[in-house]
Motif scaffolding. Sequence first.
Motif, PDB file in Angstrom:
ATOM      1  N   TYR A  45      17.436  68.566  49.656  1.00  0.00           N
ATOM      2  CA  TYR A  45      18.888  68.731  49.732  1.00  0.00           C
ATOM      3  C   TYR A  45      19.301  70.188  49.530  1.00  0.00           C
ATOM      4  O   TYR A  45      18.758  70.896  48.689  1.00  0.00           O
ATOM      5  CB  TYR A  45      19.568  67.857  48.682  1.00  0.00           C
ATOM      6  CG  TYR A  45      21.077  67.996  48.663  1.00  0.00           C
ATOM      7  CD1 TYR A  45      21.859  67.364  49.634  1.00  0.00           C
ATOM      8  CD2 TYR A  45      21.703  68.771  47.686  1.00  0.00           C
ATOM      9  CE1 TYR A  45      23.234  67.495  49.622  1.00  0.00           C
ATOM     10  CE2 TYR A  45      23.096  68.895  47.675  1.00  0.00           C
ATOM     11  CZ  TYR A  45      23.842  68.266  48.652  1.00  0.00           C
ATOM     12  OH  TYR A  45      25.208  68.402  48.647  1.00  0.00           O
ATOM     13  N   THR A  46      20.278  70.639  50.322  1.00  0.00           N
ATOM     14  CA  THR A  46      20.868  71.963  50.164  1.00  0.00           C
ATOM     15  C   THR A  46      22.378  71.802  50.049  1.00  0.00           C
ATOM     16  O   THR A  46      22.924  70.722  50.257  1.00  0.00           O
ATOM     17  CB  THR A  46      20.542  72.885  51.354  1.00  0.00           C
ATOM     18  OG1 THR A  46      21.336  72.489  52.493  1.00  0.00           O
ATOM     19  CG2 THR A  46      19.073  72.826  51.722  1.00  0.00           C
ATOM     20  N   GLU A  47      23.066  72.885  49.773  1.00  0.00           N
ATOM     21  CA  GLU A  47      24.522  72.856  49.675  1.00  0.00           C
ATOM     22  C   GLU A  47      25.197  73.055  51.031  1.00  0.00           C
ATOM     23  O   GLU A  47      26.418  73.021  51.131  1.00  0.00           O
ATOM     24  CB  GLU A  47      25.005  73.946  48.701  1.00  0.00           C
ATOM     25  CG  GLU A  47      24.548  73.747  47.266  1.00  0.00           C
ATOM     26  CD  GLU A  47      25.090  72.482  46.647  1.00  0.00           C
ATOM     27  OE1 GLU A  47      26.216  72.073  47.018  1.00  0.00           O
ATOM     28  OE2 GLU A  47      24.398  71.888  45.795  1.00  0.00           O
ATOM     29  N   ASN A  48      24.385  73.254  52.074  1.00  0.00           N
ATOM     30  CA  ASN A  48      24.905  73.503  53.415  1.00  0.00           C
ATOM     31  C   ASN A  48      24.700  72.261  54.278  1.00  0.00           C
ATOM     32  O   ASN A  48      23.559  71.871  54.546  1.00  0.00           O
ATOM     33  CB  ASN A  48      24.188  74.714  54.032  1.00  0.00           C
ATOM     34  CG  ASN A  48      24.790  75.134  55.365  1.00  0.00           C
ATOM     35  OD1 ASN A  48      24.894  74.341  56.286  1.00  0.00           O
ATOM     36  ND2 ASN A  48      25.170  76.393  55.458  1.00  0.00           N
ATOM     37  N   TRP A  49      25.791  71.641  54.716  1.00  0.00           N
ATOM     38  CA  TRP A  49      25.663  70.386  55.457  1.00  0.00           C
ATOM     39  C   TRP A  49      24.979  70.577  56.805  1.00  0.00           C
ATOM     40  O   TRP A  49      24.276  69.674  57.289  1.00  0.00           O
ATOM     41  CB  TRP A  49      27.026  69.718  55.639  1.00  0.00           C
ATOM     42  CG  TRP A  49      27.960  70.401  56.616  1.00  0.00           C
ATOM     43  CD1 TRP A  49      28.911  71.323  56.329  1.00  0.00           C
ATOM     44  CD2 TRP A  49      28.013  70.195  58.033  1.00  0.00           C
ATOM     45  NE1 TRP A  49      29.571  71.724  57.465  1.00  0.00           N
ATOM     46  CE2 TRP A  49      29.038  71.031  58.536  1.00  0.00           C
ATOM     47  CE3 TRP A  49      27.314  69.384  58.934  1.00  0.00           C
ATOM     48  CZ2 TRP A  49      29.373  71.095  59.889  1.00  0.00           C
ATOM     49  CZ3 TRP A  49      27.634  69.440  60.279  1.00  0.00           C
ATOM     50  CH2 TRP A  49      28.649  70.286  60.753  1.00  0.00           C
ATOM     51  N   THR A  68      37.090  70.441  57.786  1.00  0.00           N
ATOM     52  CA  THR A  68      36.189  70.474  58.952  1.00  0.00           C
ATOM     53  C   THR A  68      35.289  69.247  58.979  1.00  0.00           C
ATOM     54  O   THR A  68      35.128  68.592  60.015  1.00  0.00           O
ATOM     55  CB  THR A  68      35.310  71.738  58.932  1.00  0.00           C
ATOM     56  OG1 THR A  68      36.153  72.892  58.996  1.00  0.00           O
ATOM     57  CG2 THR A  68      34.348  71.748  60.111  1.00  0.00           C
ATOM     58  N   LEU A  69      34.700  68.938  57.828  1.00  0.00           N
ATOM     59  CA  LEU A  69      33.840  67.760  57.750  1.00  0.00           C
ATOM     60  C   LEU A  69      34.627  66.481  57.993  1.00  0.00           C
ATOM     61  O   LEU A  69      34.118  65.540  58.596  1.00  0.00           O
ATOM     62  CB  LEU A  69      33.150  67.692  56.388  1.00  0.00           C
ATOM     63  CG  LEU A  69      31.916  68.574  56.201  1.00  0.00           C
ATOM     64  CD1 LEU A  69      31.403  68.472  54.777  1.00  0.00           C
ATOM     65  CD2 LEU A  69      30.819  68.186  57.179  1.00  0.00           C
ATOM     66  N   SER A  70      35.868  66.457  57.538  1.00  0.00           N
ATOM     67  CA  SER A  70      36.713  65.286  57.753  1.00  0.00           C
ATOM     68  C   SER A  70      36.949  65.054  59.237  1.00  0.00           C
ATOM     69  O   SER A  70      36.850  63.924  59.732  1.00  0.00           O
ATOM     70  CB  SER A  70      38.047  65.462  57.032  1.00  0.00           C
ATOM     71  OG  SER A  70      38.874  64.341  57.245  1.00  0.00           O
ATOM     72  N   SER A 119      26.573  59.405  55.702  1.00  0.00           N
ATOM     73  CA  SER A 119      25.706  59.512  54.534  1.00  0.00           C
ATOM     74  C   SER A 119      26.011  60.720  53.656  1.00  0.00           C
ATOM     75  O   SER A 119      25.384  60.890  52.615  1.00  0.00           O
ATOM     76  CB  SER A 119      24.235  59.583  54.976  1.00  0.00           C
ATOM     77  OG  SER A 119      23.968  60.809  55.659  1.00  0.00           O
ATOM     78  N   ILE A 120      26.947  61.584  54.073  1.00  0.00           N
ATOM     79  CA  ILE A 120      27.232  62.793  53.298  1.00  0.00           C
ATOM     80  C   ILE A 120      28.635  62.726  52.695  1.00  0.00           C
ATOM     81  O   ILE A 120      29.479  61.945  53.128  1.00  0.00           O
ATOM     82  CB  ILE A 120      27.104  64.067  54.164  1.00  0.00           C
ATOM     83  CG1 ILE A 120      28.155  64.076  55.279  1.00  0.00           C
ATOM     84  CG2 ILE A 120      25.700  64.186  54.722  1.00  0.00           C
ATOM     85  CD1 ILE A 120      28.200  65.373  56.054  1.00  0.00           C
ATOM     86  N   GLU A 121      28.853  63.565  51.714  1.00  0.00           N
ATOM     87  CA  GLU A 121      30.162  63.657  51.084  1.00  0.00           C
ATOM     88  C   GLU A 121      31.098  64.484  51.963  1.00  0.00           C
ATOM     89  O   GLU A 121      30.763  65.597  52.366  1.00  0.00           O
ATOM     90  CB  GLU A 121      30.039  64.306  49.714  1.00  0.00           C
ATOM     91  CG  GLU A 121      31.353  64.399  48.959  1.00  0.00           C
ATOM     92  CD  GLU A 121      31.220  65.074  47.613  1.00  0.00           C
ATOM     93  OE1 GLU A 121      32.254  65.321  46.962  1.00  0.00           O
ATOM     94  OE2 GLU A 121      30.054  65.366  47.213  1.00  0.00           O
TER      95      GLU A 121
END
Length: 367
Positions: A312-316, A35-37, A28-30
Amino acid sequence: MKLTYYKNLDGVRAIAALMVMVFHFFQSIEINTPTLSRLSKISIFGQTGVTLFFVLSGFLITRILIFTKSNTDYFKNFYLRRTLRIFPLYYLFLLIFYYAYPFIFKSEFIPIGQQIFYYTYLQNFAITFNWATDGPGHFWSLAVEEQFYLFWPLVVYLFSNKNLYRIIVGIIAGSFILRIIMLMHNYEVFYFTFTRFDSLAIGALLSLLEIRQIFNKRNANKFLLLTVGILAPTLVLWTFVTGEANNIIQAIKYVLLSFTYFALIGYVLSINAGNFVNTILESKFFAYTGKISYGLYVYHPFAYMLSKRFMYTENWILNMIIGFALTYILAALSYHLYESNFLKLKKYFEYSGKKEMIQKKTTTNIV
């Protein structure tokens, strides 16, 4: 036969719910950093938490059916108890999805014609064969379970335990063959009832092994070795085999995954009560998470959407904490203020013979 309660299985149920929650969060996130990948790729295995649910459910439900098959109210009690557990939250959330979502998220109302498959537990058929429908996408697994339990109580009632072995083998083989056939014709097999029944049947196999008293500390390491032995090729296939790969390999992944969780549950059922694994699984956090796991599964996509829209924040990482926290709050409120009112009614449909049940590794509820 005495029916044993296993408290540690609440912890297993909790893990299954958390796996799915992690998977859907990363979906659900971009994904905009390396790292996120990497985390997103790892989280894909969380999707298999549904298979863990299937195997666990197949075990818990079948052992109840076997234990109560001689009861006069066998069918009535099973279906009424199942209805009280599943339907109230299921249909409440459908009303939320179809009639509250549009106001909250400023979206269009979904036509009633596209809702009907969800009201009738046929959404997974609609998804598989591309029928016009729209609803909570994760509800497909609830349809698979309910469809399985439409006929499984009758099978258990009519056939001996010896014949159940043969039927289970037939279901496993049939699901495997059907997956190959459907893949050859470019149909999706992930959501379809008859291509996922083998997971529930493999769980049912555990209940037959329980009758033979297979679950004991002497066999714990055997189940652990079996888990590792099956998990290794399963991870390889799940990670590297895509939808474009060989259809047989695609089809066999589901069998391997189900037997991985079969072996894992067998290990959990076999270890000593004081084992550190049980200490974790029976901890307050996992026990409570297992208790409200149905609500966690139902509400988590909704909670993620709410948190993304309003918090929503900018920190996942912070977004994940908020999403999980909101999911727990919704599931807890739902359980204590809504679902529990229906669960209390289950006392009117008790399984006879309950006084003969014993507590070995106690659990809070058997379905």
